[in-house]
Design an enzyme around this catalytic site. Structure first.
Site, PDB file in Angstrom:
ATOM      1  N   CYS A  92      42.174  21.080  44.449  1.00 52.08           N
ATOM      2  CA  CYS A  92      41.834  21.772  45.687  1.00 52.08           C
ATOM      3  C   CYS A  92      40.485  21.220  46.167  1.00 52.08           C
ATOM      4  CB  CYS A  92      41.744  23.278  45.458  1.00 52.08           C
ATOM      5  SG  CYS A  92      41.123  24.178  46.896  1.00 52.08           S
TER       6      CYS A  92
ATOM      7  N   ASP B 245      45.877  21.751  41.428  1.00 52.26           N
ATOM      8  CA  ASP B 245      47.103  22.105  42.139  1.00 52.26           C
ATOM      9  C   ASP B 245      48.239  21.307  41.518  1.00 52.26           C
ATOM     10  OD1 ASP B 245      46.104  23.921  44.075  1.00 52.26           O
ATOM     11  OD2 ASP B 245      45.345  22.258  45.270  1.00 52.26           O
TER      12      ASP B 245
END
Length: 154
Positions: free
Chosen positions: A52, A59
């Site tokens: 992120c 992620d």
């Protein structure tokens, strides 16, 4: 098939360090010896990771890349190294997914390409990103992605 179509490859069969960013990663291609036939190539990366850009938290996504090659094929080790170079890269899901599609399209000039980025939930919301270069071609078997939509614990 002649081995000399592979002579320009710099990563396959060699000890290749992991690139630290997608910009640093070198995607390689080879001539398509079956360029007179329309067929679909699928790459699946069920453990794709990036960061992120705001929090630095990881992620995770399940990527499915389908393409109909023209004159070029992507060399799979270079693709693997490119995809894993996103592990230290901060970008939103949409940016990661579309950047991969654009880089492959630029390198290969495929007859058709699509990518499905099935991102796992962050903040309780899964974000799925889909892109393709045009309508799916007729006369070529293009299987369903096989990735179920996110259902949580239901």
């Amino acid at each position: 098939m002649s081995d000399d179509i592979y002579s320009g490859l710099e990563q396959l069969g060699r000890d290749t360090p992991q690139p630290q960013s997608p910009e640093e990663a070198r995607l390689e291609r080879v001539p398509n010896p079956q360029s007179d036939v329309d067929y679909c190539v699928r790459f699946t990366a069920p453990e794709f990771t990036s960061l992120c850009p705001m929090t630095g938290q990881p992620d995770f996504a399940h990527l499915v890349i389908d393409y109909l090659p023209g004159e070029w094929l992507v060399e799979s080790k270079s693709l693997k190294l490119y995809l894993t170079s996103f592990r230290n890269h901060g970008a939103f899901h949409e940016d990661c997914t579309i950047s991969i599609a654009r880089r492959l399209t630029s390198l290969l000039a495929p007859k058709w390409l699509r990518i499905g980025g099935y991102w796992y939930p962050r903040g309780g919301i899964p974000i799925d990103v889909f892109y393709q270069t045009g309508p799916a071609p007729g006369g070529v078997w293009i299987p369903e992605t096989g990735v179920a939509p996110y259902r949580g614990r239901g």
